[in-house]
Scaffold this active site. Sequence first.
Site: not given
Ligand code: BQF
Length: 304
Positions: A54, A98, A121
């Site tokens: 992020k 987060q 969010d």
């Molecule tokens: C990719 C998330 C579960 C629980 C809390 C790119 C992200 C992930 C994968 C990423 C996620 C999942 C995020 C890919 C943020 C998505 O290339 O496939 C980016 O950073 N995510 C989160 O902040 O909290 C989570 C999944």
Amino acid sequence: MSAKIIDGKKIAAEVLAEVERDVRRLKEERGIQPGLAVVLVGENPASRVYVRNKTQACERAGIFSQQYNLPAGTSEAEVLELIDTLNHQENIHGILIQSPLPEPLDEDSIFNAVDPRKDVDGFHPVNLGKLALGDPTGFVACTPAGVVELLRRAGIETAGKHVVVLGRSRIVGKPMALLMLLKGKFADATVTICHSKSRDLPRITRQADILIAAIGRPRMVQADMVKEGVVVIDVGINREETAGEKSKLAGDVDFEAVAAKASAITPVPGGVGPMTIAMLMSNTLKAARALLKKSAATPARAGL
Ligand code: BQF
């Protein structure tokens, strides 16, 4: 059928480029740089990766970002105090806490403390309510918003289609279903939500024209659960521990098996994940712009 693979990484890069252009204009024309506060509590390794993704995206989009790392033992009162400060901080337009928060912190009371105008969010009850009512001034949670954007840009129509959402979470399943239920292009769907207590899941999922999997169980969706020609959106990001030092990502869908029947499918990684990040940038830009509209309505000085 040989499925078209929907390239989320490429589509997210397009969204990010548009955000970057609009951020630049906002700075040049109005002297405002959107700002995002990123709050990480504890040391969850996956959360650290997400937070890094992020802040990197902020850099690429020209968005100011400030990261707060709080130790695992931080009290709820301390987190609430930081949120209060950020709610009142002028150079911060978006606040991101987060998820998941470490025990015993209560996510509900912490999400509820974020000013809804800075809730990029889309977790605040006000924003979930606005989504349910179709009020466009609210913020939509980044992952479901990213899925809609992905469908739109991949040219997949949803009107009149049967969309089956697997999962009913506050962050993905519920807002996803609400979005598909809205009036308008890339909505107007007939929506079914399934969850852990749903009886005879395969019978329901086989009726899907578009199947959106957000359950958090690796490879749960198998070929016998979908019909020929289905569009499959895999929201699952499951970390599979391997013998090596690096964990592998797996979706909620058995990609190879399901791709053989689908007309289009998103991969993991490189599907919905990058879209989540891109929509966070887009929401932060929207938050900064909304502030602009308010100050335009109430001029600071006479004659201006
Ligand atoms: C990719 C998330 C579960 C629980 C809390 C790119 C992200 C992930 C994968 C990423 C996620 C999942 C995020 C890919 C943020 C998505 O290339 O496939 C980016 O950073 N995510 C989160 O902040 O909290 C989570 C999944």
